[in-house]
Scaffold this active site. Structure first.
Site, PDB file in Angstrom:
ATOM      1  N   GLU A 199     -27.173  11.026  60.711  1.00 28.68           N
ATOM      2  CA  GLU A 199     -27.208  11.890  61.883  1.00 28.68           C
ATOM      3  C   GLU A 199     -28.199  11.371  62.912  1.00 28.68           C
ATOM      4  O   GLU A 199     -29.141  10.659  62.579  1.00 28.68           O
ATOM      5  CB  GLU A 199     -27.559  13.323  61.478  1.00 28.68           C
ATOM      6  CG  GLU A 199     -26.524  13.891  60.523  1.00 28.68           C
ATOM      7  CD  GLU A 199     -26.711  15.357  60.231  1.00 28.68           C
ATOM      8  OE1 GLU A 199     -27.571  15.993  60.887  1.00 28.68           O
ATOM      9  OE2 GLU A 199     -26.013  15.862  59.359  1.00 28.68           O
ATOM     10  N   CYS A 201     -33.181  10.216  68.776  1.00 22.86           N
ATOM     11  CA  CYS A 201     -33.782  10.034  67.452  1.00 22.86           C
ATOM     12  C   CYS A 201     -32.727   9.453  66.522  1.00 22.86           C
ATOM     13  O   CYS A 201     -31.674  10.069  66.314  1.00 22.86           O
ATOM     14  CB  CYS A 201     -34.292  11.375  66.922  1.00 22.86           C
ATOM     15  SG  CYS A 201     -35.035  11.273  65.280  1.00 22.86           S
ATOM     16  N   CYS A 206     -33.592   7.732  51.705  1.00 23.59           N
ATOM     17  CA  CYS A 206     -34.928   7.172  51.911  1.00 23.59           C
ATOM     18  C   CYS A 206     -35.460   6.644  50.594  1.00 23.59           C
ATOM     19  O   CYS A 206     -35.261   7.248  49.536  1.00 23.59           O
ATOM     20  CB  CYS A 206     -35.874   8.240  52.473  1.00 23.59           C
ATOM     21  SG  CYS A 206     -37.505   7.573  52.925  1.00 23.59           S
ATOM     22  N   CYS A 213     -41.555  11.456  49.441  1.00 28.48           N
ATOM     23  CA  CYS A 213     -42.490  12.433  49.989  1.00 28.48           C
ATOM     24  C   CYS A 213     -42.081  13.843  49.575  1.00 28.48           C
ATOM     25  O   CYS A 213     -40.929  14.242  49.763  1.00 28.48           O
ATOM     26  CB  CYS A 213     -42.538  12.311  51.512  1.00 28.48           C
ATOM     27  SG  CYS A 213     -43.068  10.674  52.080  1.00 28.48           S
ATOM     28  N   CYS A 231     -40.400  16.352  52.075  1.00 27.64           N
ATOM     29  CA  CYS A 231     -39.259  15.838  52.824  1.00 27.64           C
ATOM     30  C   CYS A 231     -37.983  15.985  52.011  1.00 27.64           C
ATOM     31  O   CYS A 231     -37.865  15.456  50.900  1.00 27.64           O
ATOM     32  CB  CYS A 231     -39.482  14.379  53.177  1.00 27.64           C
ATOM     33  SG  CYS A 231     -38.099  13.615  54.041  1.00 27.64           S
ATOM     34  N   SER A 240     -41.640   5.245  63.462  1.00 28.22           N
ATOM     35  CA  SER A 240     -42.442   6.119  62.618  1.00 28.22           C
ATOM     36  C   SER A 240     -42.442   5.607  61.185  1.00 28.22           C
ATOM     37  O   SER A 240     -41.392   5.273  60.636  1.00 28.22           O
ATOM     38  CB  SER A 240     -41.880   7.543  62.667  1.00 28.22           C
ATOM     39  OG  SER A 240     -42.612   8.396  61.810  1.00 28.22           O
ATOM     40  N   CYS A 263     -36.653  19.597  63.047  1.00 27.85           N
ATOM     41  CA  CYS A 263     -37.210  18.826  61.943  1.00 27.85           C
ATOM     42  C   CYS A 263     -36.910  19.507  60.616  1.00 27.85           C
ATOM     43  O   CYS A 263     -37.190  20.686  60.436  1.00 27.85           O
ATOM     44  CB  CYS A 263     -38.724  18.676  62.109  1.00 27.85           C
ATOM     45  SG  CYS A 263     -39.193  17.606  63.460  1.00 27.85           S
TER      46      CYS A 263
END
Length: 366
Positions: free
Chosen positions: A89, A102, A109, A113, A116, A199, A341
């Site tokens: 996305e 973004c 990933c 974390c 997350c 980031s 977020c």
């Protein structure tokens, strides 16, 4: 063979091997990235023979839009499907002085974390150069077709790009850097380094390589003022603890008096949001040229964390500002379309479990 995977240097070599002049690379870049042309027949300054060969032996494969949602605040969220069926996305955030896109760098990933939701769902693979730059291509020309342009750069729809979506960009270093250099190329998108932000959760060795190869703006997911807390939130901290990470940050902007590192700090109720934590953070960053983004946490199913109250966030912010640190609280955008977020949902094939499952993009590095 997807031509979106190639930068100008690669294309020049490619055309030379075909017996063509290297300047064909510049021509193709302009047709594809600046003009949005994907039909080789329309590239009229190429010979008919070359156009036919491009048709036969190459492709321009771009992620496909599955859904598009538009928020009441103008934010847009797209679900994109890749050639292998995986979905990622991206989010478009219009503001008065810029239009920011973004984008993602991985399907899932590789990090773990704890705050997350992407990390909780697993990892499938890195995105290719074409899949990364293809997100920018798609947003740029889709928005242009609707006469949506950045107010400060009228010839573009997208004025800023942030790699703050799904994945750890520095874990896909080669492809991410090549894609960012394509964004910066004057014959494609011509974005300055000031308009691109990467980031990272803190892959320290790659930060020095990034400075040498593509020194864009750097945002670091800090989220805690001590190693004890950060070990729990960002496990890569056990390998690259805060002191080592901050040294890498200082080196990244060394001799660059006007540059700052952006530190992102997700606000978790009664975990990292007390006045004591704020004072610890102020002490930690006092010698690092920086800007701090406080990010209200968006809870997801089975998350052990809750969002800090607005009063607590404000108190935390005021302590940092009083200590002389530039600090802002992230404004929540697109929450009515699940684009804020922590609310982005894609699809990843989890190799460990052998099935497709939903994945959420925390975006707390954003």
């Amino acid at each position: 063979m997807n031509l979106l995977d190639y930068n100008r240097e690669d294309l020049g070599q490619f055309f030379t091997e075909w017996g063509e002049k290297p300047f064909r690379a510049t021509q193709v870049l302009k047709w594809v990235h600046q003009l949005g042309v994907t039909d080789f027949d329309e590239m009229t300054n190429l010979s008919k023979a070359l156009r036919q060969r491009l048709h036969t032996e190459t492709s321009l494969t771009i992620p496909q839009i599955v859904t598009e949602q538009v928020s009441v605040d103008g934010t847009r969220k797209w679900v994109l499907e890749l050639a292998d069926g995986n979905r990622i996305e991206m989010v478009f955030i219009p503001e008065d002085d810029r239009n920011t896109l973004c984008i993602s760098s991985q399907v899932g990933c590789v990090l773990d974390c704890s705050f997350c939701s992407t990390a909780q769902q697993g990892f499938s693979r890195n995105l290719t150069v074409g899949e990364i730059i293809g997100q920018l291509w798609l947003a740029e020309h889709h928005l242009r077709s609707q006469n949506i342009y950045a107010t400060d750069v009228q010839q573009r729809a997208i004025s800023n790009v942030v790699l703050m979506g799904m994945g750890e960009p520095l874990a896909n270093f080669k492809n991410v850097v090549k894609a960012m250099n394509l964004m910066r190329d004057d014959f494609s998108y011509g974005l300055s380094w000031r308009r691109i932000t990467l980031s990272t959760a803190g892959v320290v060795p790659a930060m020095e390589r990034l400075k040498q190869q593509c020194p864009v703006n750097l945002a670091v997911s800090l989220h805690a003022p001590t190693d004890e807390l950060r070990n729990e939130l960002v496990p890569i901290n056990k390998k690259y603890p805060i002191a080592e990470l901050l040294n890498a940050c200082r080196d990244y902007i060394k001799n660059e008096s006007r540059r700052k590192i952006t530190f992102e700090y997700v606000m978790l109720q009664d975990f990292n949001d007390t006045p004591q934590h704020a004072r610890q953070l102020a002490k930690l960053l006092r010698n690092v040229p920086s800007k701090i983004n406080l990010i209200p946490f968006n809870p997801f199913p089975n998350s052990p964390y809750q969002r800090s109250s607005q009063a607590r966030i404000n108190e935390f912010r005021d302590i940092l500002i009083k200590a002389g640190l530039i600090t802002v609280t992230r404004k929540t955008r697109g929450d009515d379309i699940d684009a804020a977020c922590g609310q982005l949902v894609g699809r990843v094939f989890n190799k460990r479990q052998g099935h497709t499952q939903p994945i959420m993009m925390q975006g707390a590095r954003g």
